[in-house]
Design a protein around this motif. Structure first.
Motif, PDB file in Angstrom:
ATOM      1  N   ARG A 110     -15.606  70.812  77.930  1.00 48.76           N
ATOM      2  CA  ARG A 110     -14.248  70.725  77.380  1.00 48.76           C
ATOM      3  C   ARG A 110     -13.235  70.334  78.459  1.00 48.76           C
ATOM      4  NH1 ARG A 110     -16.257  75.259  74.029  1.00 48.76           N
ATOM      5  NH2 ARG A 110     -16.529  74.371  71.948  1.00 48.76           N
ATOM      6  N   PHE A 111     -13.428  70.827  79.691  1.00 49.56           N
ATOM      7  CA  PHE A 111     -12.576  70.397  80.801  1.00 49.56           C
ATOM      8  C   PHE A 111     -12.636  68.882  80.946  1.00 49.56           C
ATOM      9  CE2 PHE A 111     -13.214  74.673  83.172  1.00 49.56           C
ATOM     10  CZ  PHE A 111     -12.098  75.209  82.552  1.00 49.56           C
ATOM     11  N   LEU A 112     -13.867  68.348  80.984  1.00 49.66           N
ATOM     12  CA  LEU A 112     -14.021  66.912  81.174  1.00 49.66           C
ATOM     13  C   LEU A 112     -13.473  66.143  79.978  1.00 49.66           C
ATOM     14  CD1 LEU A 112     -14.956  64.638  82.953  1.00 49.66           C
ATOM     15  CD2 LEU A 112     -17.242  64.837  81.961  1.00 49.66           C
ATOM     16  N   GLY A 113     -13.654  66.693  78.785  1.00 50.03           N
ATOM     17  CA  GLY A 113     -13.101  66.041  77.603  1.00 50.03           C
ATOM     18  C   GLY A 113     -11.596  65.874  77.693  1.00 50.03           C
ATOM     19  N   ARG A 114     -10.895  66.900  78.214  1.00 46.77           N
ATOM     20  CA  ARG A 114      -9.444  66.802  78.361  1.00 46.77           C
ATOM     21  C   ARG A 114      -9.064  65.731  79.384  1.00 46.77           C
ATOM     22  NH1 ARG A 114      -9.607  72.492  77.409  1.00 46.77           N
ATOM     23  NH2 ARG A 114      -9.593  73.075  79.615  1.00 46.77           N
ATOM     24  N   LEU A 115      -9.837  65.637  80.465  1.00 53.76           N
ATOM     25  CA  LEU A 115      -9.554  64.600  81.459  1.00 53.76           C
ATOM     26  C   LEU A 115      -9.800  63.212  80.878  1.00 53.76           C
ATOM     27  CD1 LEU A 115      -8.957  63.490  84.258  1.00 53.76           C
ATOM     28  CD2 LEU A 115     -11.309  64.028  84.922  1.00 53.76           C
ATOM     29  N   LEU A 116     -10.885  63.040  80.149  1.00 51.51           N
ATOM     30  CA  LEU A 116     -11.173  61.737  79.546  1.00 51.51           C
ATOM     31  C   LEU A 116     -10.083  61.337  78.553  1.00 51.51           C
ATOM     32  CD1 LEU A 116     -15.037  62.047  78.962  1.00 51.51           C
ATOM     33  CD2 LEU A 116     -13.864  60.683  80.706  1.00 51.51           C
ATOM     34  N   GLN A 117      -9.574  62.299  77.795  1.00 54.19           N
ATOM     35  CA  GLN A 117      -8.480  61.994  76.873  1.00 54.19           C
ATOM     36  C   GLN A 117      -7.252  61.515  77.632  1.00 54.19           C
ATOM     37  OE1 GLN A 117      -8.527  65.828  74.854  1.00 54.19           O
ATOM     38  NE2 GLN A 117      -9.198  64.860  72.950  1.00 54.19           N
ATOM     39  N   ARG A 118      -6.988  62.105  78.797  1.00 53.43           N
ATOM     40  CA  ARG A 118      -5.861  61.660  79.624  1.00 53.43           C
ATOM     41  C   ARG A 118      -6.041  60.200  80.049  1.00 53.43           C
ATOM     42  NH1 ARG A 118      -2.348  64.116  83.607  1.00 53.43           N
ATOM     43  NH2 ARG A 118      -2.571  66.050  82.413  1.00 53.43           N
ATOM     44  N   LEU A 119      -7.299  59.807  80.267  1.00 45.69           N
ATOM     45  CA  LEU A 119      -7.584  58.440  80.726  1.00 45.69           C
ATOM     46  C   LEU A 119      -7.621  57.432  79.579  1.00 45.69           C
ATOM     47  CD1 LEU A 119     -10.426  59.278  83.269  1.00 45.69           C
ATOM     48  CD2 LEU A 119      -7.987  58.941  83.758  1.00 45.69           C
ATOM     49  N   GLY A 120      -7.710  57.920  78.341  1.00 46.97           N
ATOM     50  CA  GLY A 120      -7.699  57.010  77.196  1.00 46.97           C
ATOM     51  C   GLY A 120      -8.854  57.160  76.231  1.00 46.97           C
ATOM     52  N   THR A 121      -9.730  58.112  76.450  1.00 48.78           N
ATOM     53  CA  THR A 121     -10.900  58.297  75.589  1.00 48.78           C
ATOM     54  C   THR A 121     -10.557  59.151  74.373  1.00 48.78           C
ATOM     55  OG1 THR A 121     -12.323  58.235  77.557  1.00 48.78           O
ATOM     56  CG2 THR A 121     -13.308  59.064  75.530  1.00 48.78           C
ATOM     57  N   GLU A 122     -10.989  58.689  73.218  1.00 43.54           N
ATOM     58  CA  GLU A 122     -10.924  59.519  72.019  1.00 43.54           C
ATOM     59  C   GLU A 122     -12.164  60.401  72.022  1.00 43.54           C
ATOM     60  OE1 GLU A 122     -10.698  56.926  68.643  1.00 43.54           O
ATOM     61  OE2 GLU A 122      -9.197  55.641  69.611  1.00 43.54           O
ATOM     62  N   VAL A 123     -11.971  61.711  71.964  1.00 41.76           N
ATOM     63  CA  VAL A 123     -13.079  62.672  72.042  1.00 41.76           C
ATOM     64  C   VAL A 123     -13.117  63.481  70.757  1.00 41.76           C
ATOM     65  CG1 VAL A 123     -14.093  64.594  73.312  1.00 41.76           C
ATOM     66  CG2 VAL A 123     -12.809  62.821  74.554  1.00 41.76           C
ATOM     67  N   GLU A 124     -14.252  63.391  70.052  1.00 46.02           N
ATOM     68  CA  GLU A 124     -14.407  64.132  68.799  1.00 46.02           C
ATOM     69  C   GLU A 124     -15.667  64.989  68.872  1.00 46.02           C
ATOM     70  OE1 GLU A 124     -15.298  63.431  64.040  1.00 46.02           O
ATOM     71  OE2 GLU A 124     -14.878  61.701  65.334  1.00 46.02           O
ATOM     72  N   GLU A 125     -15.487  66.299  68.809  1.00 47.47           N
ATOM     73  CA  GLU A 125     -16.627  67.213  68.719  1.00 47.47           C
ATOM     74  C   GLU A 125     -16.910  67.460  67.243  1.00 47.47           C
ATOM     75  OE1 GLU A 125     -15.818  70.797  70.828  1.00 47.47           O
ATOM     76  OE2 GLU A 125     -16.065  69.884  72.807  1.00 47.47           O
ATOM     77  N   ARG A 126     -18.185  67.375  66.882  1.00 49.81           N
ATOM     78  CA  ARG A 126     -18.522  67.565  65.477  1.00 49.81           C
ATOM     79  C   ARG A 126     -19.953  68.071  65.340  1.00 49.81           C
ATOM     80  NH1 ARG A 126     -18.502  61.073  63.984  1.00 49.81           N
ATOM     81  NH2 ARG A 126     -20.542  60.571  64.874  1.00 49.81           N
ATOM     82  N   GLU A 127     -20.310  68.496  64.133  1.00 55.08           N
ATOM     83  CA  GLU A 127     -21.665  68.940  63.843  1.00 55.08           C
ATOM     84  C   GLU A 127     -22.421  67.798  63.171  1.00 55.08           C
ATOM     85  OE1 GLU A 127     -23.410  71.827  64.560  1.00 55.08           O
ATOM     86  OE2 GLU A 127     -21.681  72.103  65.896  1.00 55.08           O
ATOM     87  N   GLY A 128     -23.529  67.398  63.762  1.00 58.38           N
ATOM     88  CA  GLY A 128     -24.362  66.357  63.190  1.00 58.38           C
ATOM     89  C   GLY A 128     -25.560  66.947  62.476  1.00 58.38           C
TER      90      GLY A 128
END
Length: 429
Positions: free
Chosen positions: A51-69
């Protein structure tokens, strides 16, 4: 701040499914910066670090979606464009591995400004090898006020990179950068961990040309662009080893599923030498201990396939109740015996000198308040507490949340008397 309370003495019986590998997932997430198409990662662990890395990636421009597959947790990452090439200190400091966004940013955009990750409780862990690898690939690197300023306006150029010693992080970082470099890159004295092969598999699904990952020599033929892909994260070998040691410590019979026993063969061999029952399966391993005292054994940490430094603290916990004196040598990180004084609070007899610890087995451990100092040290205290008389209260368990998914739930389902207790941060300072 939360604590974990454990009442020792309960035997463990049941099945524990192993989660996706933290150390693989965070590097795979960083790979999403290399393409403008979606990267779908399945078998994803849900951890503080991801989740830490997800927040950093969002800052850089990445759309991050956690979901159940269909097969459990997955994360969809889509970096249509890099909206910022700056990774600030307030995000990078939360997790060292986030520094690995530097290579992908340079490879895709030709420039980046990334904070140095700072110190670490288990040793200096410098990033010199990371920066030298990027320089060898043609990047201009400048350091100012705690930040790395990197540029390669005409793109990175393939080169031969010879690591002076084995470094997992530097090998991964060089691979992430070199896949978009012009020409061929050869990594010599590369790390051989399974996570390297997992990263290469994912990159190849995205269109990269990487061969030799998992061996000391990795070859990367740079490509002009990468596309999207779907990739399943490999099982977490450190979580596998940790629960194997927990089962051996508490006694009983536990089957670990959705994992690979060959990832921890060195550990399992040492556990068998100590007297633990081990049965390997196609999808995991069963651990048995049905009475009788364990025997002290000697271990020395080494790069994969040697004994993992990330399992050293947990193995030390097991040895606290073994018959005789075990010797544990730490060759990877300095300062990685900080769990020894906390284990001593439970009654363990441990002496440390430099990179060597001697553990003289005692008849029994006694529950006490203890303090986690880092991720692996914290879980070693949980393992010891499973066999200690009375209650143990493990403080600062935010370390645990960085790398173990649903720890209390998985152990509790097998009979451990373990629960999370809400606490205030002031009493832990």
């Amino acid at each position: 701040m939360d604590r974990i309370a454990i009442i020792g003495g309960a035997r463990l019986e049941g099945v524990i499914p192993i989660s996706g590998a933290k150390n693989s997932a965070i590097k795979l997430m960083a790979a999403s910066l290399l393409t403008d198409e979606p990267l779908r990662l399945t078998n994803m662990p849900r951890l503080a670090d991801t989740r830490f890395l997800g927040r950093l990636l969002q800052r850089l421009g990445t759309e991050v979606e956690e979901r159940e597959g269909e097969n459990g947790a997955e994360t969809l990452l889509h970096t249509r464009e890099i909206v910022s090439g700056i990774a600030p200190y307030d995000l990078v400091r939360q997790m060292r591995a986030s520094f690995n966004v530097l290579g992908p940013l340079i490879a895709r955009t030709g420039q980046a400004k990334v904070s140095l990750p700072g110190g670490c409780t288990i040793g200096a862990r410098p990033v010199d090898l990371h920066l030298e690898a990027l320089r060898t690939l043609g990047a201009t690197i400048d350091l100012h006020e705690g930040y790395v300023y990197a540029q390669a306006p005409r793109g990175l150029i393939g080169a031969e990179i010879v690591f002076p010693f084995v470094s997992v992080g530097a090998t991964e970082h060089a691979m992430l950068a070199a896949v978009l470099a012009h020409g061929e890159t050869v990594l010599t004295n590369a790390a051989c961990e399974p996570e390297l092969a997992d990263l290469a598999d994912c990159l190849n699904k995205m269109g990269a040309k990487v061969t030799g990952a998992g061996t000391p020599t990795i070859r990367i033929e740079g490509v002009a662009r990468l596309g999207g892909a779907t990739h399943a994260v490999i099982p977490d070998r450190i979580e596998t080893g940790t629960f194997a040691l927990a089962a051996a410590m508490a006694g009983g019979e536990v089957r670990l599923t959705r994992t690979r026993s060959d990832f921890i063969d060195t550990l399992l061999d040492k556990m068998e030498e100590a007297g633990v029952g081990v049965t390997r399966h196609e999808d995991g391993v069963t651990i048995r201990r049905n009475g009788g005292r364990l025997q002290a054994v000697e271990i020395e940490t080494d790069p994969y396939p040697g004994f993992a430094t990330d399992l050293q603290a947990q193995f030390m916990a097991l040895m606290t109740l073994a018959d005789g004196e075990s010797v544990i040598r730490e060759t990877i990180f300095e300062n990685r015996f900080m769990h020894a004084p906390e284990l001593a609070r439970l009654g363990a007899d441990i002496s440390v000198s430099g990179g060597e610890a001697r553990v003289r087995g005692v008849e029994a451990l006694e529950g006490a308040p203890v303090m986690a100092t880092d991720l692996r040290a914290s879980v070693s205290l949980v393992i010891a507490a499973l066999a200690a008389r009375g209650e143990t209260l493990v403080n600062r368990v935010y370390h645990l949340d960085r790398g173990f998914e649903r720890l209390e739930e998985k152990l509790g389902a097998c009979g451990a008397q373990i629960r999370r207790v809400a606490g205030d941060s002031e009493s832990e300072d």
